[in-house]
Design an enzyme around this catalytic site. Structure first.
Site, PDB file in Angstrom:
ATOM      1  N   SER A 199      -7.656  -9.674  10.418  1.00  0.00           N
ATOM      2  CA  SER A 199      -8.531  -9.903   9.254  1.00  0.00           C
ATOM      3  C   SER A 199      -7.735  -9.943   7.948  1.00  0.00           C
ATOM      4  CB  SER A 199      -9.637  -8.848   9.187  1.00  0.00           C
ATOM      5  OG  SER A 199      -9.107  -7.551   9.288  1.00  0.00           O
ATOM      6  N   HIS A 232     -10.119  -7.368  18.044  1.00  0.00           N
ATOM      7  CA  HIS A 232      -9.938  -6.778  16.695  1.00  0.00           C
ATOM      8  C   HIS A 232     -11.190  -5.943  16.390  1.00  0.00           C
ATOM      9  CE1 HIS A 232      -8.453  -6.221  12.733  1.00  0.00           C
ATOM     10  NE2 HIS A 232      -8.836  -7.345  12.164  1.00  0.00           N
ATOM     11  N   HIS A 279      -2.751  -0.725  20.739  1.00  0.00           N
ATOM     12  CA  HIS A 279      -2.598  -1.234  19.380  1.00  0.00           C
ATOM     13  C   HIS A 279      -1.355  -2.111  19.323  1.00  0.00           C
ATOM     14  CE1 HIS A 279      -2.419  -1.396  14.990  1.00  0.00           C
ATOM     15  NE2 HIS A 279      -3.698  -1.089  15.051  1.00  0.00           N
ATOM     16  N   ARG A 336      -6.619   7.353  12.447  1.00  0.00           N
ATOM     17  CA  ARG A 336      -8.042   7.189  12.097  1.00  0.00           C
ATOM     18  C   ARG A 336      -8.920   7.718  13.236  1.00  0.00           C
ATOM     19  NH1 ARG A 336      -7.662   0.859  11.118  1.00  0.00           N
ATOM     20  NH2 ARG A 336      -6.609   1.195  13.120  1.00  0.00           N
ATOM     21  N   ASP A 366     -11.372   2.282  16.895  1.00  0.00           N
ATOM     22  CA  ASP A 366     -12.663   1.857  17.441  1.00  0.00           C
ATOM     23  C   ASP A 366     -13.136   2.727  18.606  1.00  0.00           C
ATOM     24  OD1 ASP A 366     -12.814  -0.323  15.663  1.00  0.00           O
ATOM     25  OD2 ASP A 366     -11.417  -1.431  16.930  1.00  0.00           O
TER      26      ASP A 366
END
Ligand code: NMX
Ligand code: MLT
Length: 399
Positions: free
Chosen positions: A203, A233, A279, A288, A334
């Site tokens: 993105s 993504h 990743h 995160r 995620d």
């Protein structure tokens, strides 16, 4: 092109191998440092995304007064023109929320200050100024557009107007229909940690690439959002929750590690990825993920879905490692976000990537202002044909 260093990105940087947090630094600050240093809505609470925006755009830690000024500035810019809703309404409600979001952003493009100024022949040293105005306007209008999409698809179109007494994240949650204080804290954390992830992710890189043609910030951001909608993504956040629900539906939530391992093997054997793991850059557990886990341990330690996520954290990495090809077997951002959202009642998985998209605007648009200020050139890598590569190899083999 993984690992090839090929672009400038000031707002954040990843360190693939740094153990546990940091891993990512926003203008030099790790997530725990941002949590400690950036102003919060309440003492000891999660940082306000407006503070992240200030940090990303300027490189400096703002005071609470400066953050409040950003909140007020964003509020003053937040009026969404009526035609944006008409454009969204032209799509069937069954259109994916990300499709509706991109359509909404494209409709907002009629407001571009950059496009207007460029047409009148703006000097290139001034490009950053209307880019800044577009970036701030777009960031300020996204929550209402996103909330409209949510209420339209899932809540029969009944809207919740903005509350001028709330900060950016809390007001977004409020417009979605969530008034719970802890959900507001979650939204602050969620938007802050999803805001930026250096420049090469799909993105961010897309926004930078499209912006390098001097496409205005709306056109550039809409392009990036389309990249975020890919399942490898941003869309992975909806895939994770769906996959966990399939696990629970098939084998229940009170499962042994062996049962869970069988299910993971089944997913891999069917030629699918385990969503939320791996990743392209990080080589340790995503920081995160860790801060979301800490949030869950504080606010929902006994939630069965959180317990399932914790079990997967134990079970999945050794299986992916044993397969021998995955470079990072650990969970990414995620793997955790959906479970937190569903706990507070935001259960519509297909909507999750829209939240990611709203958050991502803070980082990529801050960087786009800098792209324009620095006069960065059009991005145009050289490509090759198979024949070119073959000839190149032959010439090297015979040399
Ligand atoms: N499950 C199964 N296989 C995997 C996984 C996974 N979670 N992660 C990587 N692999 C495979 C990958 O498909 C590739 O296989 P092949 O050689 O057959 O094409 C091989 O392992 C090597 O891939 P890597 O170099 O480790 O990973 P890569 O940099 O190509 O891709 C991701 C990174 C994130 C796309 C990949 O790990 C993945 O598909 N993960 C699952 C989807 C996901 O969670 N995406 C979200 C990423 C974070 N975000 O928000 O964007
Ligand atoms: C992101 O936040 O953009 C993802 O972790 C993907 C990436 O960094 O490649």
């Amino acid at each position: 092109m993984r690992g090839i260093k090929g672009m400038l990105w000031e707002t954040s940087l990843l360190d693939p191998d740094e153990a546990r947090p940091p891993g990512i630094r926003f203008r030099g600050l790790s997530i725990p440092e941002c949590q400690a240093k950036l102003p919060a809505a309440k003492k000891g609470g999660e940082p306000l995304p407006e503070g992240f925006l200030w940090l990303l755009a300027t490189g400096e830690v703002p005071t609470k007064e400066q953050v409040d000024a950003v909140t007020a500035d964003l509020q003053s810019r937040s009026k969404v023109p009526g035609h944006v809703f008409d454009v969204i309404n032209a799509l069937p409600k069954t259109a994916h929320p990300m499709t509706q979001l991109t359509a909404g952003i494209m409709a907002l493009q009629t407001q571009s200050e950059f496009a207007k100024a460029y047409e009148t022949g703006l000097n290139k040293t001034k490009y950053w100024e209307p880019t800044y105005e577009d970036a701030m306007n777009l960031i300020s209008r996204l929550p209402e557009v996103a909330a409209y999409i949510y209420r339209r698809i899932y809540k029969g179109g009944e809207l919740h107007g903005a509350d001028p007494n709330l900060d950016y994240a809390a007001n977004f949650a409020h417009m979605l229909g969530f008034q719970d204080d802890i959900m507001h804290e979650l939204m602050r954390l969620y938007i802050s940690i999803h805001s930026d992830h250096e420049g090469g992710n799909v993105s961010a890189h897309t926004v930078h690439l499209v912006g390098s043609a001097l496409s205005d910030p709306y056109l550039s951001f809409a392009a990036g959002i389309n990249g975020l909608a890919g399942p490898l993504h941003g869309l992975a956040n909806q895939e994770v929750l769906r996959w966990i629900q399939e696990v629970v539906a098939e084998i229940g939530s009170d499962v042994t590690p062996e049962q869970l391992a069988d299910y993971v093997h089944k997913t891999l054997k069917s030629g699918k990825v385990v969503p939320g793991f791996g990743h392209a850059v990080l080589r340790k557990t995503d920081p995160r993920y860790i801060c979301q886990r800490e949030f869950a341990l504080k606010h929902l330690p006994n939630d069965p879905m959180f317990k399932m996520v914790s079990k997967l954290y134990e079970v999945v990495p050794p299986i992916l490692l044993a397969g021998g090809k995955v470079k990072n077997p650990y969970p990414n951002v995620d793997a955790h976000s959906g479970v937190l959202l569903q706990y507070f009642g935001l259960t519509e998985q297909n909507y999750y990537t829209v939240l990611f998209g709203v958050a991502r605007s803070l980082g990529v648009l801050s960087q786009l202002i800098w792209d324009r200020a620095l006069g960065l050139p059009i991005e145009r890598p050289k490509s090759m044909t198979f024949e070119y590569i073959e000839n190149y190899c032959k010439s090297k083999a015979t040399a």
